[in-house]
Write an enzyme that holds these catalytic residues in place. Structure first.
Site, PDB file in Angstrom:
ATOM      1  N   ARG A 114      31.417  16.979  14.610  1.00 45.36           N
ATOM      2  CA  ARG A 114      31.374  17.577  13.278  1.00 45.36           C
ATOM      3  C   ARG A 114      30.046  17.217  12.622  1.00 45.36           C
ATOM      4  NH1 ARG A 114      33.595  15.587   7.695  1.00 45.36           N
ATOM      5  NH2 ARG A 114      33.202  17.464   6.466  1.00 45.36           N
ATOM      6  N   HIS A 160      27.583  19.893   2.694  1.00 42.71           N
ATOM      7  CA  HIS A 160      28.033  18.507   2.608  1.00 42.71           C
ATOM      8  C   HIS A 160      27.147  17.778   1.594  1.00 42.71           C
ATOM      9  CE1 HIS A 160      30.188  15.176   5.017  1.00 42.71           C
ATOM     10  NE2 HIS A 160      29.609  14.566   3.996  1.00 42.71           N
ATOM     11  N   GLU A 205      34.666  17.891   0.431  1.00 43.96           N
ATOM     12  CA  GLU A 205      35.122  17.137  -0.736  1.00 43.96           C
ATOM     13  C   GLU A 205      34.546  17.599  -2.073  1.00 43.96           C
ATOM     14  OE1 GLU A 205      36.014  12.897   1.461  1.00 43.96           O
ATOM     15  OE2 GLU A 205      34.084  13.117   0.430  1.00 43.96           O
ATOM     16  N   ASN A 340      39.913  14.189   4.799  1.00 49.15           N
ATOM     17  CA  ASN A 340      39.229  12.911   4.983  1.00 49.15           C
ATOM     18  C   ASN A 340      40.130  11.828   4.404  1.00 49.15           C
ATOM     19  OD1 ASN A 340      37.147  14.506   5.901  1.00 49.15           O
ATOM     20  ND2 ASN A 340      35.881  14.251   4.072  1.00 49.15           N
ATOM     21  N   TYR A 342      41.097   7.709   4.059  1.00 50.80           N
ATOM     22  CA  TYR A 342      40.650   6.325   4.209  1.00 50.80           C
ATOM     23  C   TYR A 342      41.651   5.311   3.670  1.00 50.80           C
ATOM     24  CZ  TYR A 342      36.089   8.241   5.424  1.00 50.80           C
ATOM     25  OH  TYR A 342      35.066   8.918   6.043  1.00 50.80           O
ATOM     26  N   GLU A 414      37.577  13.192   8.739  1.00 47.43           N
ATOM     27  CA  GLU A 414      36.949  11.871   8.593  1.00 47.43           C
ATOM     28  C   GLU A 414      38.023  10.801   8.557  1.00 47.43           C
ATOM     29  OE1 GLU A 414      34.207  11.223   5.391  1.00 47.43           O
ATOM     30  OE2 GLU A 414      33.246  13.185   5.632  1.00 47.43           O
TER      31      GLU A 414
END
Length: 507
Positions: A114, A160, A205, A340, A342, A414
């Site tokens: 990616r 991005h 995002e 994504n 985390y 991610e």
């Protein structure tokens, strides 16, 4: 006006704030790699990959006909807040070393890579009228061809964070004209690369960019000053244009290219799991609002054609309205969504928006907390980074998305962790633990029917992480700035290769 940023800044600031705010000694990770399911237990067409972005690895901002981006402007005017500013012109020199880097990716054993395309490398001033930079087209053609010749599938992000400086100076995503320019830019990409690129995402995002840069004004001296009244308006106009730009890009792809090129297109958002701070009904309701104001802010329009009802009620006339034609264009405007993930938070009710601070959305009337009403954290504390890790939260959000959005395809675009202050960055046991634990929960989600189709580790190499510079070392592959940017596989890279191929040796 907007200054794009990286979500890792957001997570690091939150971690620092809560660590100092509370006197608490949480459970530490034991440092032992958990048992992980085999690669072969995943579906045959499941993609395992790694990711980067153009801004964070390419460098060569003034080479090959590239125009300046908003982040180049930030670098030029930085007053010392960005670490490693002297390295920002070259980054890790991926622009000149992409062939070497692809060979390392091949050794990882991954299925897919990616990466993002730099808008200002394709259209130097951001507009089609300003001309297409053929040198930029050639660079990405060469990168894509190199990947494919090494049996690595390109997975491309159109934007991005790093859009052209010229557009920023003309209002950026606050200017409705951006929709046309983004559509034109997307068209150039589909036309030049779509015969080989089968996975596209429009944005990475956008909701984090909106909250961080506009509601809270980080990296953006021109942001609306709404910290006192909490009556923000620009942030919602900005996101409105992000969403309409996404829809315009998808429209042109579907009308002109998709049937012939047979690819897929989606959008990437940051996602977190929210658990009620207590059993009180108001805290339970607060977690719902948090999802609406983060996940729903993106997914409700692109899946159902409009914003969540809670946003309409709480934001009122400050929330722009979609026309009926726009709603039709938006509804179902993704073939998949990238997430994504985390970390997770507790959600707590806060009915007085004047008391909401930090990085929360004032209008949600809810705040995120590391600890619940009993002083418990979610998951464990990673002892290398002192960040809070909750792999089960990934499982929870995957199941939530399945149940809420008709089990559309999901790619985990991610997932990863920095190295913090460990003295030997090549010995990153904590990263192995982190990735293995999350992969385990992805498999559990698949086993209960969630339509997950891929998992990408962030990041492939030690990338520039915005205000943290290169200090956090997020990569599977170490970049030695004291030795001509030599690439060195870390323990996590060897583990990932072993997981994917059965062999830890890089040869």
């Amino acid at each position: 006006m907007e200054m794009p940023q990286c979500p890792k800044i957001y997570r690091n600031l939150l971690a620092i704030f809560f660590i100092f705010l509370f006197s608490y000694n949480p459970v530490e990770s034991k440092g032992k790699t958990p048992h992980v399911v085999s690669r072969h237990t995943f579906p045959q067409d499941f993609l395992f990959g790694v990711g980067t972005s153009a801004l964070q690895v390419e460098g060569s901002a003034r080479e090959g006909g590239r125009g300046l981006s908003v982040w180049d402007d930030i670098f030029m005017h930085d007053t010392g807040s960005i670490k490693d500013i002297e390295k920002c012109d070259k980054m890790i020199d991926h622009y000149n070393r992409y062939s070497e880097d692809v060979k390392l990716l091949k050794k990882l054993g991954i299925d897919s890579y990616r990466f993002s395309i730099a808008w200002s490398r394709i259209l130097p001033d951001g507009t089609l009228e300003g001309g297409v930079n053929q040198q930029g087209v050639d660079f990405y053609n060469n990168l894509i061809n190199e990947l494919i010749s090494n049996d690595i599938t390109p997975f491309v992000t159109i934007l991005h964070f790093d859009y052209p400086l010229n557009l920023f100076r003309n209002g950026g995503f606050l200017n409705p004209d951006i929709v046309k320019h983004f559509k034109d830019y997307s068209d150039v990409l589909f036309q030049n690369f779509g015969d080989r690129v089968k996975y596209w995402t429009t944005f990475n995002e956008p909701e984090i960019t909106a909250i961080f840069n506009y509601m809270h004004g980080f990296d953006n001296p021109m942001a609306e000053k709404c910290e006192i009244t909490k009556e923000c308006r620009e942030v919602y106009n900005l996101m409105h244009n992000f969403i309409l730009s996404h829809a315009a890009s998808v429209q042109i792809y579907r009308e002109k290219y998709q049937a012939i090129q047979k690819g897929e297109i989606g959008i990437v958002m940051s996602i977190e799991d929210y658990i009620p701070f207590s059993r009180k009904p108001e805290d339970v309701a607060a977690t719902v609002r948090l999802r609406d104001f983060y996940t729903g802010w993106v997914l409700e329009p692109v899946m159902k054609g409009d914003y969540p009802q809670s946003m309409k009620s709480l934001v009122g006339d400050r929330l722009p309205k979609f026309t009926e034609e726009e709603k039709k264009l938006l509804k179902g405007s993704i073939d998949f969504y990238g997430i994504n993930y985390y970390r997770s938070f507790y959600g707590k009710d806060q009915p007085n928006k004047l008391l909401i601070s930090n990085l929360d959305n004032y209008d949600s009337l809810a705040v995120k907390d590391i600890f619940n009403d009993e002083g418990m954290i979610l998951g464990v504390t990673d002892n290398a980074t002192m960040s809070f890790v909750n792999p089960q939260g990934l499982y929870n959000v995957l199941v939530y998305l399945k149940e809420t959005y008709n089990n559309l395809k999901i790619y985990i675009t991610e997932n990863g962790i920095g190295s913090g202050t460990i003295s030997k960055p090549l010995k990153d046991n904590h990263r192995v633990d982190y990735i293995a634990s999350h992969i385990n929960y992805v498999k559990q989600a698949i086993d209960v029917g969630v339509n997950v189709k891929g998992f990408f580790v962030w990041s492939a190499f030690d990338t520039f992480e915005f205000h943290q510079g290169f200090s956090d070392k997020w990569g599977l592959i170490y970049v030695d700035f004291n030795n001509n940017l030599k690439r060195v596989p870390k323990q996590s890279a060897r583990w990932y290769r072993w997981f994917l191929t059965g062999d830890k040796n890089f040869v």
